[in-house]
Design an enzyme around this catalytic site. Sequence first.
Site, PDB file in Angstrom:
ATOM      1  N   CYS A  70       6.690  -7.046   7.202  1.00 23.56           N
ATOM      2  CA  CYS A  70       8.129  -6.659   8.097  1.00 23.56           C
ATOM      3  C   CYS A  70       8.567  -7.548   8.748  1.00 23.56           C
ATOM      4  CB  CYS A  70       7.754  -5.177   8.634  1.00 23.56           C
ATOM      5  SG  CYS A  70       9.381  -4.621   9.436  1.00 23.56           S
TER       6      CYS A  70
ATOM      7  N   GLU B  95       0.728  -1.228   0.121  1.00 22.55           N
ATOM      8  CA  GLU B  95       0.102   0.038  -0.178  1.00 22.55           C
ATOM      9  C   GLU B  95       0.798   1.084  -0.102  1.00 22.55           C
ATOM     10  OE1 GLU B  95      -3.954  -1.770   2.044  1.00 22.55           O
ATOM     11  OE2 GLU B  95      -2.918   0.011   2.899  1.00 22.55           O
TER      12      GLU B  95
ATOM     13  N   CYS C  29       2.327  -2.596  15.760  1.00 25.07           N
ATOM     14  CA  CYS C  29       2.181  -2.312  14.497  1.00 25.07           C
ATOM     15  C   CYS C  29       1.652  -3.536  13.385  1.00 25.07           C
ATOM     16  CB  CYS C  29       3.645  -2.181  13.579  1.00 25.07           C
ATOM     17  SG  CYS C  29       3.648  -1.983  11.984  1.00 25.07           S
TER      18      CYS C  29
ATOM     19  N   SER D 290      11.915   5.801  14.824  1.00 27.54           N
ATOM     20  CA  SER D 290      10.908   5.402  15.642  1.00 27.54           C
ATOM     21  C   SER D 290      11.409   5.039  16.776  1.00 27.54           C
ATOM     22  CB  SER D 290      10.260   4.153  14.800  1.00 27.54           C
ATOM     23  OG  SER D 290       9.783   4.578  13.504  1.00 27.54           O
ATOM     24  N   LEU D 291      11.443   5.778  17.811  1.00 27.43           N
ATOM     25  CA  LEU D 291      11.855   5.498  19.178  1.00 27.43           C
ATOM     26  C   LEU D 291      10.813   4.784  20.111  1.00 27.43           C
ATOM     27  CD1 LEU D 291      14.525   6.394  20.375  1.00 27.43           C
ATOM     28  CD2 LEU D 291      13.430   7.979  21.759  1.00 27.43           C
ATOM     29  N   HIS D 292       9.605   5.734  20.477  1.00 28.83           N
ATOM     30  CA  HIS D 292       8.456   4.854  20.986  1.00 28.83           C
ATOM     31  C   HIS D 292       8.715   4.332  22.529  1.00 28.83           C
ATOM     32  CE1 HIS D 292       7.079   5.018  17.022  1.00 28.83           C
ATOM     33  NE2 HIS D 292       7.631   3.874  16.547  1.00 28.83           N
TER      34      HIS D 292
ATOM     35  N   CYS E 231       3.411   8.377   1.648  1.00 23.66           N
ATOM     36  CA  CYS E 231       4.205   7.385   2.532  1.00 23.66           C
ATOM     37  C   CYS E 231       4.345   6.103   1.519  1.00 23.66           C
ATOM     38  CB  CYS E 231       3.067   7.235   3.503  1.00 23.66           C
ATOM     39  SG  CYS E 231       3.536   6.193   4.732  1.00 23.66           S
TER      40      CYS E 231
ATOM     41  N   GLY F 187       7.074  -1.992   5.874  1.00 24.32           N
ATOM     42  CA  GLY F 187       8.255  -2.513   5.804  1.00 24.32           C
ATOM     43  C   GLY F 187       9.637  -1.586   6.579  1.00 24.32           C
ATOM     44  N   GLU F 188      10.637  -2.013   6.798  1.00 23.24           N
ATOM     45  CA  GLU F 188      11.799  -1.571   7.309  1.00 23.24           C
ATOM     46  C   GLU F 188      12.762  -1.300   6.188  1.00 23.24           C
ATOM     47  OE1 GLU F 188      13.066   0.029  10.112  1.00 23.24           O
ATOM     48  OE2 GLU F 188      14.658   0.320   8.718  1.00 23.24           O
TER      49      GLU F 188
ATOM     50  N   CYS G 204       7.299  -5.227  15.566  1.00 21.69           N
ATOM     51  CA  CYS G 204       6.724  -4.097  16.843  1.00 21.69           C
ATOM     52  C   CYS G 204       5.522  -4.365  17.242  1.00 21.69           C
ATOM     53  CB  CYS G 204       7.118  -2.854  16.278  1.00 21.69           C
ATOM     54  SG  CYS G 204       8.671  -2.443  15.536  1.00 21.69           S
TER      55      CYS G 204
ATOM     56  N   CYS H 203      -1.784   6.261   9.290  1.00 21.66           N
ATOM     57  CA  CYS H 203      -0.200   5.686   9.787  1.00 21.66           C
ATOM     58  C   CYS H 203      -0.347   4.374  10.492  1.00 21.66           C
ATOM     59  CB  CYS H 203       0.395   6.669  10.243  1.00 21.66           C
ATOM     60  SG  CYS H 203       2.248   6.058  10.502  1.00 21.66           S
TER      61      CYS H 203
HETATM   62  N1  SAH Z   1       9.757   0.336   9.649  1.00 21.48           N
HETATM   63  C1  SAH Z   1       9.796   1.731   9.588  1.00 21.48           C
HETATM   64  C2  SAH Z   1       9.121   2.562   8.667  1.00 21.48           C
HETATM   65  C3  SAH Z   1       7.701   2.121   8.642  1.00 21.48           C
HETATM   66  S1  SAH Z   1       6.484   2.382  10.154  1.00 21.48           S
HETATM   67  C4  SAH Z   1       9.906   2.097  10.969  1.00 21.48           C
HETATM   68  O1  SAH Z   1       9.519   1.796  11.960  1.00 21.48           O
HETATM   69  O2  SAH Z   1      10.344   3.390  11.314  1.00 21.48           O
HETATM   70  C5  SAH Z   1       6.129   3.977  10.069  1.00 21.48           C
HETATM   71  C6  SAH Z   1       5.846   4.903  11.267  1.00 21.48           C
HETATM   72  O3  SAH Z   1       4.491   4.316  11.747  1.00 21.48           O
HETATM   73  C7  SAH Z   1       6.599   4.131  12.372  1.00 21.48           C
HETATM   74  O4  SAH Z   1       7.141   5.386  13.270  1.00 21.48           O
HETATM   75  C8  SAH Z   1       5.879   3.320  13.148  1.00 21.48           C
HETATM   76  O5  SAH Z   1       6.409   3.001  14.542  1.00 21.48           O
HETATM   77  C9  SAH Z   1       4.526   3.963  13.035  1.00 21.48           C
HETATM   78  N2  SAH Z   1       3.283   2.918  13.418  1.00 21.48           N
HETATM   79  C10 SAH Z   1       3.360   1.679  13.075  1.00 21.48           C
HETATM   80  N3  SAH Z   1       2.269   1.252  13.747  1.00 21.48           N
HETATM   81  C11 SAH Z   1       1.581   2.138  13.960  1.00 21.48           C
HETATM   82  C12 SAH Z   1       0.187   2.318  14.648  1.00 21.48           C
HETATM   83  N4  SAH Z   1      -0.462   1.371  15.077  1.00 21.48           N
HETATM   84  N5  SAH Z   1      -0.187   3.764  15.011  1.00 21.48           N
HETATM   85  C13 SAH Z   1       0.684   4.569  14.949  1.00 21.48           C
HETATM   86  N6  SAH Z   1       1.834   4.467  14.247  1.00 21.48           N
HETATM   87  C14 SAH Z   1       2.190   3.323  13.860  1.00 21.48           C
HETATM   88 FE1  SF4 Z   2       8.407  -3.246  10.950  1.00 19.90          FE
HETATM   89 FE2  SF4 Z   2       8.213  -0.294  11.300  1.00 19.90          FE
HETATM   90 FE3  SF4 Z   2       5.935  -1.815  11.729  1.00 19.90          FE
HETATM   91 FE4  SF4 Z   2       8.021  -2.275  13.486  1.00 19.90          FE
HETATM   92  S1  SF4 Z   2       7.070  -0.092  13.187  1.00 19.90           S
HETATM   93  S2  SF4 Z   2       7.131  -3.921  12.531  1.00 19.90           S
HETATM   94  S3  SF4 Z   2       9.962  -1.763  11.758  1.00 19.90           S
HETATM   95  S4  SF4 Z   2       7.006  -1.463   9.801  1.00 19.90           S
END
Ligand code: SAH
Ligand code: SF4
Length: 383
Positions: free
Chosen positions: A123, A98, A130, A233-235, A116, A179-180, A127, A356
């Site tokens: 992936c 997508e 996600c 993506s720190l979180h 985006c 994806g990463e 996480c 997102c």
């Molecule tokens: N893999 C990469 C890029 C794709 S994810 C990464 O992790 O950075 C893009 C962004 O969306 C990241 O910051 C990810 O942590 C965030 N994301 C993933 N799932 C989410 C969700 N359910 N709600 C809000 N943000 C999310």
């Molecule tokens: Fe992969 Fe990014 Fe999702 Fe983590 S947040 S599972 S690295 S796409």
Amino acid sequence: MDTNDDSPKTNLLGLSKDELSAFFVQMGEKAFRATQVMKWIYQFGVIDFYQMTNLSKKLQQKLDEVACIVPPKVKFKEFSEDGTRKWVFEVAGGSLVETVLIPAEDNKQFGRKTLCVSSQVGCALDCSFCSTGKQGFERDLTASEIIGQLWVANQSYMQGVPPTERQNHVTNVVMMGMGEPLLNYEPVVASMSLMLDDHAFGLSKRRVTLSTSGVVPKMYDLAKDIDVALAISLHAPNDELRNELVPINKKYPLSELIKAAKAYIYDENPRHKKHVTIEYVMLNGVNDSDTHAYELVALLKDLPSKINLIPFNPFPHAPYGRSSNNRIHAFSNILNQAGFVCTVRQTRGDDIDAACGQLVGQVADRTRRAKKWQESILKRQNA
Ligand code: SAH
Ligand code: SF4
């Protein structure tokens, strides 16, 4: 080089300027044909060699015999009322990915359109918040499948405009889809080079952002290979919590990640951006307390950074909830008072399931991890 699925022809979409020059030289043509063809493909959205009017008839014919320009196949598209556009592509092998286009929402950013882009099908990093991670990893995308997403998005604004009057509409790209990106390194860097190349999309390097969950060794490579904006993506502000939310942290803990982020900013190549963006998803009761905010301030004190808080986007059976607006406000106040620029990401495109982290949408879950995940949810529900 990519070849089209059904034919031995070389797919020119996604080839770098050097690769395309080499292709023409090997055909007995002049290398400069590469930049002519790149302009047709990326700036005018033309993929029919016979419409490339500055090529001789003979060359058009020759190209048609050995080459093709094939964007990824659009399986489904949906344009939302707020201007958001979403495409589901069926890439070679039948996998679905997508892409989402999010327009600016206020006058300050008038004209901004952010795309985006996905870099992999699924992936591998899993996480916990996600939905792409829950799908598991299927395969890497090729450079033509990655740059093809941008090509198709621009194309959607070009209908009815004569080729040489066309212009690109997407102003910003974020590698934040499925994806990463740093785990599909070469095709991602090749695609971003085309995004920046003046003969292709010519985007400013400040407007192309790669987001990573922290594949540390590849962050050092990136610093050497290309100059784009970096988002991390720190979180979580400590290793214990981050190990749980972003499992790659067990391999590359926060101390190493922050060191690599500093190196990205301060390495010997002069960078356009003198800061990184820190992404922090707001999970109710998990990582959103005042204590977490103060911990974050301490962690980032020597790293020039802007912080982007992302309200969690729920998906079916997600084990988290979104922090309340009041909580997000209080959290961002602490960061602001400590001197950080902190923004809260607007959730857009909800009506087409394009916000997102929801990119998977109704994309079929075909991997083992998805099955395991669904089984564990059923077990929990039955317990
Ligand atoms: N893999 C990469 C890029 C794709 S994810 C990464 O992790 O950075 C893009 C962004 O969306 C990241 O910051 C990810 O942590 C965030 N994301 C993933 N799932 C989410 C969700 N359910 N709600 C809000 N943000 C999310
Ligand atoms: Fe992969 Fe990014 Fe999702 Fe983590 S947040 S599972 S690295 S796409």
